[in-house]
Design an enzyme around this catalytic site. Sequence first.
Site, PDB file in Angstrom:
ATOM      1  N   LYS A 105       0.855  -1.182   0.000  1.00 19.50           N
ATOM      2  CA  LYS A 105       0.000   0.000   0.000  1.00 19.50           C
ATOM      3  C   LYS A 105       0.891   1.233   0.000  1.00 19.50           C
ATOM      4  CE  LYS A 105      -3.870  -2.087   2.356  1.00 19.50           C
ATOM      5  NZ  LYS A 105      -4.714  -1.991   3.534  1.00 19.50           N
ATOM      6  N   HIS A 138       1.608   6.985   2.574  1.00 18.59           N
ATOM      7  CA  HIS A 138       0.967   8.288   2.372  1.00 18.59           C
ATOM      8  C   HIS A 138       1.267   9.253   3.513  1.00 18.59           C
ATOM      9  CE1 HIS A 138      -2.211   7.329   5.252  1.00 18.59           C
ATOM     10  NE2 HIS A 138      -2.366   6.158   4.641  1.00 18.59           N
ATOM     11  N   HIS A 147       1.144   8.375   7.211  1.00 23.35           N
ATOM     12  CA  HIS A 147       2.222   7.609   7.824  1.00 23.35           C
ATOM     13  C   HIS A 147       3.333   8.498   8.358  1.00 23.35           C
ATOM     14  CE1 HIS A 147       0.606   4.368   5.077  1.00 23.35           C
ATOM     15  NE2 HIS A 147       0.578   3.797   6.260  1.00 23.35           N
TER      16      HIS A 147
END
Length: 566
Positions: A125, A128, A131
């Site tokens: 994933k 982004h 995080h």
Amino acid sequence: MDFKEHITDKLTELTGLDRETVSAAMETPPDEKLGDLAFPCFPLAKVMRKAPPLIAQELASKLSADDLIDKVDAVGGYLNFFFNRSVFISDTVSAAMDAGNSWGSADIGRGKTVLVEYSSPNIAKPFHIGHLFSTAIGNSLARIYKFLGYDVQSLNHLGDWGTQFGKLICAYKRWGDPEIIEKDPINELLKIYVKFHEEAEKDPSLEDEAREYFKKLEDGDEEATSLWKHFRDLSLVEFNRVYDMLGVKFDSYNGEAFYSDKMDEVVRLLDEKGLLVESEGAKVVDLSDMDMPPCIILKSDGATIYATRDIAAALYRHRTYSFYKNIYVVGLPQSLHFRQIFETMRRAGWEWSKDCVHVGFGLVKLPGKNMSTRHGDVIFLEDVLNESIEKTRAIIEKNNSAVDDIDAVSKKIGIGAVLYTFLKNSREKDIVFSWDTMLDFDGESAPYCMYGYARGKSILRRAEGIDYSKADLSKAVSDDAYTLVKQLAVFGDAVRDAAEKNEPFYVTRYVTNLVKLFNKFYNTNPIMREDVPEDVKKARLAIVDAVCTVIRSALALLGIDVVESM
RNA sequence: GCACCUGUAGCUCAGCUGGAUAGAGCACAAGAUUCCGAUUCUUGGUGCCGCAGGUUCGAAUCCUGUCAGGUGUGCCA
């Protein structure tokens, strides 16, 4: 010589109170004009049966100025002390210069291990902007604890296990194109992951298929395992690119998969303690007397769940590191989960569970909606960092600054700016993402702090050849110099506060204020001008030197690198 | 419903183990550089500290209630 201790000694003797009480009561006046340190006499009123202002006056009359104290004033119920500025500046600046990079550090952590779990992105994933909150806070806390002498282990608890891998494998087998994925792994994997959810809404049987794939993975099926490993490797390459930009390093990447074979024991241990009860087919720990929902250990299909995994991880860490503190830098929405597992561990009789602490932080929201990987509503961290770097470069070019390596400098400033916005407020506040505020370099910001440092270094470069190591600091006494040096003196306090509360922003505020005072200082106290007498020049240079060192140290604790010119 | 978090200046936020006139940045306005680099500095003023009670010599801070927003709340992590 410690001014506070000196005054505490005097007051202890005079009042007959115990030393601790006196020391704890001392406070800093709200306005510097009132004094440097204050002793409120209100608590004495009861014991002495006198009005506080009267007590203050009596005490003041019994205290006299000495080498360290210039003046003692009674104002209202307060006893205000004024330090000898010359002595204070001399002592502080020479101590700071002697200490150099270790000024503000401590060894209170010697022999103690602190674990900091942070960042912990999910494999396959995107990394982004959300995080970054965990990454910035965790990295900073790790540095802060190290600075205090702790042995720190940075743990990246990768999300590399779970049913989403079943979905991913399922999606990959249907729509994945190895060539495209090789080129741009995370984006492509995200694409097929989003597609999976779209398709699954129309055709729920996909979910069953995904579950089967995960089951295969758990059973060690060769194809599933090799795909899983492939996804993991591809993701780590991408994550490491971002970690390199941020200057973040981990000691361990043991994620959920690592603990997948360590859960049976946890179930057994909890069962032996008689904590597990059957409820609706599942095995749970009942926590209703704590106003909490039960902590599920085994699902009704007999499979484990993340609570089990996290408990297994905690037990493993206890055995491996025998930690002094085990810190989880994980978003606030998971606070119930941590309260549940900590309580469960406590009931298991693991006294070390008290050393586990959840350090939560707020959400990063997009205007009007939350970020959702499933819907593809995410802002890539790398894009934000690159945007910030580009903006910085444009400013440097516009200003025609004499910068040696514009690439390196733009990078440090741009990334520092982004980190700063995540570390400037208390961590529990939500952040609404906006490009404008993210790239706002005005006012309190990393570029502001870094500029102060660069100016200071510029002055020191001009002073090359001047030996100010033995400067007579009394020549530098002025209001602005004094205020600045006082701030210099409390660096260690800010660091300790930050560690105690697990709040890096104490350091952020500290360094911002230091720079603010420094800007004022060099604006009002000329240093390298020709009309400045040599001894004054040297004294001021010593201050500049000490301040630069502290700015660099403090920013380093936030994960921000300084630049020598910008 | 219950639990947790949040509510302070137009905006973003400090201050919350009770204490001296509630502070910063942004925005807005006016000014400063014969210059050590203007990403700098100086000066302006704004607050029912969500609301209501209570504790206290003293409350933005502690307690109770209440309103508003957010998050979570059994088999995702």
